[in-house]
Design an enzyme around this catalytic site. Sequence first.
Site, PDB file in Angstrom:
ATOM      1  N   THR A 203      -4.198  -9.051-122.583  1.00 35.65           N
ATOM      2  CA  THR A 203      -2.851  -8.895-123.146  1.00 35.65           C
ATOM      3  C   THR A 203      -1.927  -8.253-122.108  1.00 35.65           C
ATOM      4  O   THR A 203      -2.391  -7.520-121.249  1.00 35.65           O
ATOM      5  CB  THR A 203      -2.965  -7.971-124.377  1.00 35.65           C
ATOM      6  OG1 THR A 203      -3.707  -8.669-125.362  1.00 35.65           O
ATOM      7  CG2 THR A 203      -1.627  -7.550-124.932  1.00 35.65           C
ATOM      8  N   ARG A 231      -5.997 -15.499-137.554  1.00 32.25           N
ATOM      9  CA  ARG A 231      -6.163 -14.052-137.315  1.00 32.25           C
ATOM     10  C   ARG A 231      -4.982 -13.495-136.511  1.00 32.25           C
ATOM     11  O   ARG A 231      -4.513 -14.119-135.561  1.00 32.25           O
ATOM     12  CB  ARG A 231      -7.467 -13.832-136.552  1.00 32.25           C
ATOM     13  CG  ARG A 231      -7.749 -12.372-136.163  1.00 32.25           C
ATOM     14  CD  ARG A 231      -7.307 -12.085-134.747  1.00 32.25           C
ATOM     15  NE  ARG A 231      -7.720 -10.759-134.300  1.00 32.25           N
ATOM     16  CZ  ARG A 231      -7.261 -10.177-133.196  1.00 32.25           C
ATOM     17  NH1 ARG A 231      -6.382 -10.811-132.434  1.00 32.25           N
ATOM     18  NH2 ARG A 231      -7.659  -8.971-132.845  1.00 32.25           N
ATOM     19  N   GLY A 233      -3.639  -9.945-134.517  1.00 30.54           N
ATOM     20  CA  GLY A 233      -4.100  -8.646-134.018  1.00 30.54           C
ATOM     21  C   GLY A 233      -3.026  -7.581-134.093  1.00 30.54           C
ATOM     22  O   GLY A 233      -2.067  -7.677-134.870  1.00 30.54           O
ATOM     23  N   ASP A 234      -3.189  -6.565-133.270  1.00 33.90           N
ATOM     24  CA  ASP A 234      -2.276  -5.413-133.291  1.00 33.90           C
ATOM     25  C   ASP A 234      -0.986  -5.665-132.509  1.00 33.90           C
ATOM     26  O   ASP A 234       0.036  -5.027-132.765  1.00 33.90           O
ATOM     27  CB  ASP A 234      -2.971  -4.182-132.676  1.00 33.90           C
ATOM     28  CG  ASP A 234      -3.384  -4.457-131.227  1.00 33.90           C
ATOM     29  OD1 ASP A 234      -3.916  -5.559-130.951  1.00 33.90           O
ATOM     30  OD2 ASP A 234      -3.160  -3.589-130.369  1.00 33.90           O
ATOM     31  N   THR A 254      -3.505  -2.377-125.701  1.00 34.92           N
ATOM     32  CA  THR A 254      -4.332  -3.566-125.485  1.00 34.92           C
ATOM     33  C   THR A 254      -5.778  -3.230-125.804  1.00 34.92           C
ATOM     34  O   THR A 254      -6.233  -2.125-125.515  1.00 34.92           O
ATOM     35  CB  THR A 254      -4.226  -4.078-124.038  1.00 34.92           C
ATOM     36  OG1 THR A 254      -5.171  -5.144-123.874  1.00 34.92           O
ATOM     37  CG2 THR A 254      -4.493  -3.007-122.995  1.00 34.92           C
ATOM     38  N   GLY A 255      -6.476  -4.158-126.411  1.00 34.89           N
ATOM     39  CA  GLY A 255      -7.875  -3.909-126.762  1.00 34.89           C
ATOM     40  C   GLY A 255      -8.227  -4.626-128.048  1.00 34.89           C
ATOM     41  O   GLY A 255      -7.537  -5.571-128.443  1.00 34.89           O
ATOM     42  N   GLY A 257      -7.956  -5.447-131.330  1.00 29.55           N
ATOM     43  CA  GLY A 257      -6.795  -5.236-132.180  1.00 29.55           C
ATOM     44  C   GLY A 257      -7.072  -4.663-133.561  1.00 29.55           C
ATOM     45  O   GLY A 257      -6.287  -3.872-134.087  1.00 29.55           O
TER      46      GLY A 257
HETATM   47  N1  ASP Z   1      -5.042  -6.454-128.756  1.00 32.36           N
HETATM   48  C1  ASP Z   1      -5.148  -7.871-128.653  1.00 32.36           C
HETATM   49  C2  ASP Z   1      -5.572  -8.433-129.978  1.00 32.36           C
HETATM   50  O1  ASP Z   1      -6.413  -7.860-130.623  1.00 32.36           O
HETATM   51  C3  ASP Z   1      -6.111  -8.334-127.620  1.00 32.36           C
HETATM   52  C4  ASP Z   1      -5.897  -7.750-126.259  1.00 32.36           C
HETATM   53  O2  ASP Z   1      -5.348  -6.673-126.112  1.00 32.36           O
HETATM   54  O3  ASP Z   1      -6.260  -8.394-125.292  1.00 32.36           O
HETATM   55  O4  ASP Z   1      -5.085  -9.464-130.352  1.00 32.36           O
END
Ligand code: ASP
Length: 338
Positions: A203, A231, A233-234, A254-255, A257
């Site tokens: 991300t 789906r 995410g965050d 990022t991570g 989510g």
């Molecule tokens: N946070 C993002 C998600 O869960 C993924 C990412 O940070 O790469 O969609």
Amino acid sequence: MRFNLAIISFLILSCKSPEKIDKNTNNIFSIVIHGGAGTILKKNMTKEMEANYRKKLEESIKVGYQILENGGSSQEAVEKTIHIMENSPLFNAGKGAVLNFDGRVELDASFMNGLTLDAGAISGASKIKNPISAAIAVMKNSPHVMLSGSGADEFARIQKLELKPNSYFLTERRVKALEKVKLNSASVMVKENEYFLAQKYGTVGCVALDKDGNISSGTSTGGMTNKKWNRIGDAPIIGAGTYANNKTCGVSATGWGEFFIRAVVAYDISALMEYRGLSVEEASKVVIHEKMGKLGGNGGVIALDNKGNVAMVMNTDGMYRAHMDSKGNKTIKIYSDE
Ligand code: ASP
């Protein structure tokens, strides 16, 4: 005498109202970006790949830095910086975004203005070349905060933002990554969770403080490989993946989510600063390590406070990240121990 005192008080008050004192009188500005966090290990990285990432991070941050140096707004700096990363196949945003279960790209993005607390987001869009611009357009030109799916694509069309066929976003690397995840899940009965844990996220995000003291934050992503059922995410959720408030800080996350949503990561960092008086670094560490991490999630954040202090905190092996301050000092890092 009374009259003189009144005049003196009037002059002092009119020259320096409390708001003006609080303003960014030193013309401090600052910018920080990330290109995703996750299992980023030196042993899995070729010299060439590492150099490519560092080069793209540098190119991206310099775009925003230049805008801020010339007195431009943090909004413009965040938007233009994220464009570079969305247009690069290296990152999981725009072109090069990860693929969902059906082999298609679904894009999420959000933006927040720290002065007005205005915000905009899009989720599950499949045609918007630069999702961060669509998020900003939702904020500026609609009465809503988040538009999703085909509605987000249609809104972007009406806003005359550039649209692309879904095939534009696909890259060989992400096609292979999806094949691998699907193959593994068919052959070994590994839990879905373990795939998520093994993901190399990518991300992108940017937080900027401009010379007027205004903070903006933006985040853009393709989400997670093999995601199903629309789906989300965050990243497009204000308070989870993105937050900005001139009183405290700006954050982009990022991570994994799901954990960032449950821990309300971005807002919680701001709240710890506002209600507990923590520094941006302390607040980011508490939320990443003690809150989100303890729930079982992984990832990281970039954050800037209203004085330009920066935090780049993660509980993963790495996070692509870069920071530049008003003096032009530049930091570009990949691994957590750098
Ligand atoms: N946070 C993002 C998600 O869960 C993924 C990412 O940070 O790469 O969609």
